[in-house]
Design an enzyme around this catalytic site. Sequence first.
Site, PDB file in Angstrom:
ATOM      1  N   GLY A  27     -19.967  59.902  -6.350  1.00  0.00           N
ATOM      2  CA  GLY A  27     -18.999  60.108  -5.383  1.00  0.00           C
ATOM      3  C   GLY A  27     -19.130  58.355  -4.431  1.00  0.00           C
ATOM      4  O   GLY A  27     -18.216  58.436  -3.336  1.00  0.00           O
TER       5      GLY A  27
ATOM      6  N   TYR B 125      -2.737  58.170  -5.491  1.00  0.00           N
ATOM      7  CA  TYR B 125      -3.354  58.353  -4.019  1.00  0.00           C
ATOM      8  C   TYR B 125      -2.960  57.114  -3.213  1.00  0.00           C
ATOM      9  O   TYR B 125      -3.880  56.883  -2.223  1.00  0.00           O
ATOM     10  CB  TYR B 125      -4.970  58.019  -4.543  1.00  0.00           C
TER      11      TYR B 125
ATOM     12  N   CYS C  19      10.331  54.036 -14.873  1.00  0.00           N
ATOM     13  CA  CYS C  19      11.465  54.484 -14.066  1.00  0.00           C
ATOM     14  C   CYS C  19      11.136  55.376 -13.005  1.00  0.00           C
ATOM     15  O   CYS C  19      11.399  56.749 -13.102  1.00  0.00           O
ATOM     16  CB  CYS C  19      12.570  55.133 -14.956  1.00  0.00           C
TER      17      CYS C  19
HETATM   18  N1  LLP Z   1     -19.670  64.258 -11.028  1.00  0.00           N
HETATM   19  C1  LLP Z   1     -18.497  65.050 -10.897  1.00  0.00           C
HETATM   20  C2  LLP Z   1     -18.813  66.508 -11.272  1.00  0.00           C
HETATM   21  C3  LLP Z   1     -17.292  64.438 -10.677  1.00  0.00           C
HETATM   22  O1  LLP Z   1     -16.107  65.431 -10.846  1.00  0.00           O
HETATM   23  C4  LLP Z   1     -17.057  63.123 -10.479  1.00  0.00           C
HETATM   24  C5  LLP Z   1     -15.644  62.599 -10.219  1.00  0.00           C
HETATM   25  C6  LLP Z   1     -18.244  62.239 -10.642  1.00  0.00           C
HETATM   26  C7  LLP Z   1     -19.387  62.896 -10.635  1.00  0.00           C
HETATM   27  C8  LLP Z   1     -17.931  60.988 -10.301  1.00  0.00           C
HETATM   28  O2  LLP Z   1     -17.543  60.498  -9.128  1.00  0.00           O
HETATM   29  P1  LLP Z   1     -17.549  58.785  -8.576  1.00  0.00           P
HETATM   30  O3  LLP Z   1     -18.775  58.594  -8.567  1.00  0.00           O
HETATM   31  O4  LLP Z   1     -16.751  58.207  -9.739  1.00  0.00           O
HETATM   32  O5  LLP Z   1     -16.796  59.257  -7.303  1.00  0.00           O
HETATM   33  N2  LLP Z   1      -9.392  59.463 -10.136  1.00  0.00           N
HETATM   34  C9  LLP Z   1      -9.824  59.596  -9.120  1.00  0.00           C
HETATM   35  C10 LLP Z   1     -11.499  59.983  -8.674  1.00  0.00           C
HETATM   36  C11 LLP Z   1     -11.639  61.328  -9.249  1.00  0.00           C
HETATM   37  C12 LLP Z   1     -12.934  61.684  -9.249  1.00  0.00           C
HETATM   38  C13 LLP Z   1     -13.225  63.059 -10.027  1.00  0.00           C
HETATM   39  N3  LLP Z   1     -14.618  63.368 -10.140  1.00  0.00           N
HETATM   40  C14 LLP Z   1      -9.490  58.226  -8.621  1.00  0.00           C
HETATM   41  O6  LLP Z   1      -9.139  57.203  -9.338  1.00  0.00           O
HETATM   42  O7  LLP Z   1     -10.355  57.669  -7.272  1.00  0.00           O
END
Ligand code: LLP
Length: 416
Positions: free
Chosen positions: A241, A318, A344
């Site tokens: 996150g 987003y 489109c």
């Molecule tokens: N662990 C779990 C259980 C997750 O669901 C996620 C991301 C991560 C780790 C990794 O999170 P990160 O470190 O990348 O923030 N498509 C969206 C982001 C969706 C994230 C979903 N889960 C975007 O483009 O901002």
Amino acid sequence: MPKSMIYSNEGTFFIENMPVKKLADDYGTPAYIYSRKIIDDTFTNFKKSFIKIDPLICFAVKANSNIAILNLLAKLGAGFDIVSGGELKRVISAKGDPKKLVFSGIGKSVEEIGLAISHNILAFNVESEGELHRIQSVAKSLNKKAAISIRVNPNVDAKTHPYISTGLKDNKFGVDENKAIELYLLAKSLDSVEIKGIDCHIGSQITEINPFIDSAKKLVALIDHLKTLDINIQHFDIGGGLGINYKEETPPSFLDYADAIDKVIGDRKLKIIVEPGRSLIGKAGVLLTSLEYIKEGHTKNFAIVDAAMNDLMRPSLYDAYHEIININNNQFAKKEYDIVGPVCETGDFFGKNRSLSIKNEDLLAVLDTGAYGMSMSSNYNSRPRAIEILVDNEKAHVIRERETFEHLISGESILP
Ligand code: LLP
């Protein structure tokens, strides 16, 4: 962390020692380009910052699932956070170690659970009672024991875009704190599951430290409570996150993040697992796109490029900001443009009101697209997916070919 992986030297833009223009000339556009050096450096920096904690770093495969990238990370020592059988198979194809896999996600199928058990993964991050029963029954049928953590939803506001916030009680993820105790007691009574850890993940693109601290505190309190019930938690998976800087955000550094977690853990003997996605790969990729047309209007000017929302969904989905630069060094006056794709849909844009000095056939780069770029792409409007290239010093490696029309219709058929 570098502002961008593209730098200019005497008017020419480079990625590592490769001129960006040469990449477009040799491989065409749209193209996702990654830098091996940035991937190596970022992972190494993350690891160093966490040296005191020495966590298992489980890269979130969904952020970028190209097997060449997973392979680089595996070689650097990474484990992986997966959310599907497909991601599990990708990790295996990338020569990742299944024993360093954690499996998250709320809808694991019987087949996926069986596959993961047969690969002896490190742990399932269990998201419901139903899933716990399913894991028990699949493990029993395979005559194995499945290692589990319960994913706790700590009801903490990650202060991020609502679509990527996961740790609030109204979100579909994890189980609430009180229910977690019940589930651990249930797990303890099941003969084919083995309690290993506890897990949480509160959201993505988090740019403040406090949500991480608040959720870690809640989980640590739970760990202490579980101990009094004779349930011994060995690992604490703090999720992913951590945000990156796309525009003006100032997310915590790796070191600040590590220090904050370390303080909350105190002297508890816990193995820490962390699941970063974006913070490891976001800055290591760009999307190259060519300018097809300039369309000037009364109220708006549009720069129409050959990439579209099917290649990079983040702005459409987003309203996400990505910096866009021109690789051709034009010297004429800047004007404001919306940078849009050919799809489109009015939502098909990469940037609005961007001040650029551009002309037809210029080459643009959409920055910081290493995470959730290609991995979220689609074939909408029957557009073949972009090529992916990994630059390593002065060499370029095609790590995924550009799709063709044949790829698009493979598997489709007409009635006899
Ligand atoms: N662990 C779990 C259980 C997750 O669901 C996620 C991301 C991560 C780790 C990794 O999170 P990160 O470190 O990348 O923030 N498509 C969206 C982001 C969706 C994230 C979903 N889960 C975007 O483009 O901002």
